[in-house]
Structures are given as C-alpha cells and as structure tokens.
Design a protein around this motif. Structure first.
Motif, PDB file in Angstrom:
ATOM      1  N   GLY A  32       6.935  -3.354   1.605  1.00 47.69           N
ATOM      2  CA  GLY A  32       5.492  -3.521   1.465  1.00 47.69           C
ATOM      3  C   GLY A  32       5.203  -4.913   0.938  1.00 47.69           C
ATOM      4  N   THR A  33       4.196  -5.583   1.531  1.00 42.89           N
ATOM      5  CA  THR A  33       3.882  -6.951   1.118  1.00 42.89           C
ATOM      6  C   THR A  33       2.432  -7.139   0.702  1.00 42.89           C
ATOM      7  N   GLY A  34       1.549  -6.187   1.020  1.00 44.47           N
ATOM      8  CA  GLY A  34       0.143  -6.311   0.650  1.00 44.47           C
ATOM      9  C   GLY A  34      -0.460  -4.950   0.377  1.00 44.47           C
ATOM     10  N   ILE A  35      -1.400  -4.891  -0.569  1.00 45.03           N
ATOM     11  CA  ILE A  35      -1.998  -3.612  -0.937  1.00 45.03           C
ATOM     12  C   ILE A  35      -3.467  -3.816  -1.299  1.00 45.03           C
ATOM     13  N   ALA A  36      -4.291  -2.810  -0.976  1.00 44.38           N
ATOM     14  CA  ALA A  36      -5.712  -2.825  -1.321  1.00 44.38           C
ATOM     15  C   ALA A  36      -6.156  -1.385  -1.541  1.00 44.38           C
ATOM     16  N   ILE A  37      -7.317  -1.213  -2.182  1.00 46.02           N
ATOM     17  CA  ILE A  37      -7.839   0.119  -2.484  1.00 46.02           C
ATOM     18  C   ILE A  37      -9.339   0.121  -2.294  1.00 46.02           C
ATOM     19  N   ASP A  38      -9.880   1.236  -1.773  1.00 47.24           N
ATOM     20  CA  ASP A  38     -11.324   1.341  -1.586  1.00 47.24           C
ATOM     21  C   ASP A  38     -11.933   2.218  -2.682  1.00 47.24           C
ATOM     22  N   PRO A  39     -13.261   2.339  -2.748  1.00 44.60           N
ATOM     23  CA  PRO A  39     -13.892   3.119  -3.822  1.00 44.60           C
ATOM     24  C   PRO A  39     -13.531   4.598  -3.809  1.00 44.60           C
ATOM     25  N   GLY A  40     -13.026   5.108  -2.677  1.00 44.62           N
ATOM     26  CA  GLY A  40     -12.632   6.507  -2.606  1.00 44.62           C
ATOM     27  C   GLY A  40     -11.192   6.750  -2.990  1.00 44.62           C
ATOM     28  N   SER A  41     -10.526   5.771  -3.597  1.00 45.15           N
ATOM     29  CA  SER A  41      -9.127   5.839  -4.026  1.00 45.15           C
ATOM     30  C   SER A  41      -8.152   5.912  -2.857  1.00 45.15           C
ATOM     31  N   ASN A  42      -8.597   5.559  -1.645  1.00 44.97           N
ATOM     32  CA  ASN A  42      -7.666   5.408  -0.530  1.00 44.97           C
ATOM     33  C   ASN A  42      -6.932   4.077  -0.681  1.00 44.97           C
ATOM     34  N   VAL A  43      -5.620   4.100  -0.477  1.00 44.87           N
ATOM     35  CA  VAL A  43      -4.786   2.910  -0.637  1.00 44.87           C
ATOM     36  C   VAL A  43      -4.338   2.428   0.741  1.00 44.87           C
TER      37      VAL A  43
END
Length: 332
Positions: free
Chosen positions: A154-165
């Motif tokens: 894994g090289t990049g990560i983000a998260i949305d307001p619904g806790s989806n990664v």
C-alpha cells in the motif's frame, strides 16, 4: 539508535502532526504515559517496524513550549519481519489510518477485513491497512493484511466522512482480492490497485425499564444504552417503536429525537467514535393495566440493516374500589 524514516504525514485542525514510516530502533522515544495514550505496541516486533507518532507543535501549553514540540503519542506496528508505513490520513476523530507493507507472518491483526482474507499473510509480502486511535487507550485499533500470493504494498490512503477507507498501491498478485472491479485481472508483472474498505460497524445495546411495576397514569422511562464496539461510525440512527396501544408517548431525553411518526420515534445520533457510548431514555404514560413493552433498534452508515436491538417491559397495575360487606343490617 537504529534507522528511522518518515514517509507520510498528516495534520489535524489543531496543527498536530501525525507521522508514519519505518524504524529499526528498539529505543524509539515514547510519549509520556501521563498523557493517557497507551500505545498499541510498546516494543519493536523485530527487524524493521512501521510506526505512528503524534506531535504537538511548539505552543505555550504544559507539554510543549514556545520553542519546542511535544511527542503526544507513539506506537510501533509490526511483527518479526520487515514492516513499513508509507502513508497516513486522519478520520474525523483524530484516528490515524495507515497503509504500508509487511512480510511478517505475525503482524498484529485486529478486526481483519472479512472478505479479503485479511487475517493472515497471503504471500511473501502484503499490503496492510490499520487504524490507530492516538487520543485514548486502546479503544479504536484495527489492522489487517491486504494482498494475494504475490508481493503487494500500500502506498496511499484516504478516508471519507462515512469512515470508508481508500487504499492505493502496487500488486503482483493474480489473486489480489477484488470486488466489482474496473479491471479484474493482473495485466502485467505488477499493477496498481485501488481498494475501498467499508467501516467495521458493530454496536451493542441494552434496555432497562425505570420500574418493574407501575400504576396507570404514572410515567415510566425505558433507557437504552448504545455502545459502538466497531470502527467510528457516522449517520447512526436510533429508532424507538411506540406501543400501538396501552400507553402514550411522553418525550425523550435527547434533543436528537423527534416526535412519533408512523408509530416510531427517530433519533439522529450522528457520529459515534469507537468505544463511545450514549444513553437515551424514552418516556411513556400507561393508559391501561397489563404488560407494557418497548423495543428499539440502531442502524448506521456502512451497515446492511439493523446493527443492534433491545427491548424491555414493565408491569402496569390499575386501581379499583370495593366495599365489604356490601350491606349491613342495623337494629332500630
């Protein structure tokens, strides 16, 4: 005393820095225990470990000064092999989301991804995804492998307001876990990948009646205690089902609750962090004798259907009057 490398950084609204990377040090500086931030892993698991650190910028607070920063949290993350964090993102409650790679068969796994064989190492090297709660003691931790039989990272990560990664990276696995893919097969020796991982939604709820027995016309409260035992959850909805007969609704303890609509009272609880609990009381006035029962349920974004339910009951008595004897003979 070892090699320490920072590869990812994120900043919250208070300008605290959250750092991930890799370290071979067994004596990496620890945050003060008085801060109440117990690390997920206090010691190096062996070889090279990933790490997560939270640093307060220079301020005039008790911890940091106007010219020095302060380490608020630190944890190792890894097993006996080589592990490295590559990127980090923050959720709405200062939980750090980390991705990277590991070849450790004993990488610390907590709440693995259920439909991706996330509980064990699947090849020589897998990507990993983890959540580290940097603000409380061991209440919001999760970690999982993500990969197939080849080498994955894994090289990049983000998260949305619904806790989806959302995780991006590189894979050489022909059996990398896919679901509704844009591209379902490996096209070369290695391909990029993008994965969306929903939150682990889990709740418990208990119900208690304010009294075991009550008279008609007297208010009774049903108190529901809701605990989030999974990931931080958004759009949490509490629904109380009003009895069709035998009682009238008399309000609730929460401003998030509305009035009775279609036989139910709905309370929009919004966001609940992992291990956070909340209590809601729903009040009724019995109108007849018998058993008065009440039930409720909880739903949340990212879950299919009801995640918790509970009920309670109370015995309702009515009042009457009798005379004995019904008549009497009185001598003149």
């Amino acid at each position: 005393t070892g090699d320490d490398i920072g590869t990812g950084v994120a900043v919250d609204t208070s300008f605290n820095a959250y750092i991930t990377g890799s370290t071979t040090s067994t004596d990496f500086m620890q945050a003060p225990s008085a801060a109440g931030t117990t690390p997920l892993q206090a010691t190096n698991g062996g070889g090279m470990d990933a790490f997560v650190a939270r640093v307060q910028p220079p301020t005039n607070t008790a911890c940091a000064t106007a010219s020095t920063a302060c380490l608020l949290y630190f944890t190792y993350l890894g097993g006996s092999g080589n592990d490295a964090g590559t990127d980090i993102a923050l959720d709405v409650n200062q939980g750090a989301r980390i991705t990277g790679y590991t070849n450790s068969a004993n990488f610390p796994v907590i709440s693995p991804i259920s439909n991706a064989n996330g509980g064990s190492l699947n090849g020589a090297q897998d990507a990993f995804v983890a959540r580290i709660d940097t603000t409380s003691a061991a209440s919001g931790y999760s970690s999982s492998y993500l990969g197939g039989a080849g080498n994955d990272a894994g090289t990049g990560i983000a998260i949305d307001p619904g806790s989806n990664v959302y995780v991006a990276g590189e894979t050489a696995s022909a059996n990398f876990p896919t679901l509704t893919p844009v591209q379902g097969a490996l096209s070369g020796p290695s391909d990029a990948f993008v994965s969306k991982i929903g939150p682990s939604v889990a709740f418990t709820m208990t119900a208690v009646a304010g009294a075991s027995q009550i008279g008609v016309g007297n208010q009774v409260s049903f108190t529901y205690t809701i605990m989030n035992t999974g990931d931080a959850a958004s759009s949490v909805i509490f629904t109380d089902f009003v009895p069709a007969s035998g009682a009238t609704f008399a309000g609730s303890s929460s401003n998030s609750c509305g009035q009775v609509i279609a036989g139910a009272v709905t309370c929009n609880l919004g966001f609940l962090n992992s291990q956070q609990s909340i209590a809601i009381s729903v009040n009724f006035i019995p109108t007849g004798a018998g058993t008065l029962s009440n039930s409720a349920q909880v739903t949340a974004a990212g879950a299919n259907g009801v995640v918790a339910s509970a009920s309670a009951s109370v015995s309702v008595s009515d009042f009457g009057i009798t005379i004995s004897p019904t008549s009497a003979t009185v001598p003149a």
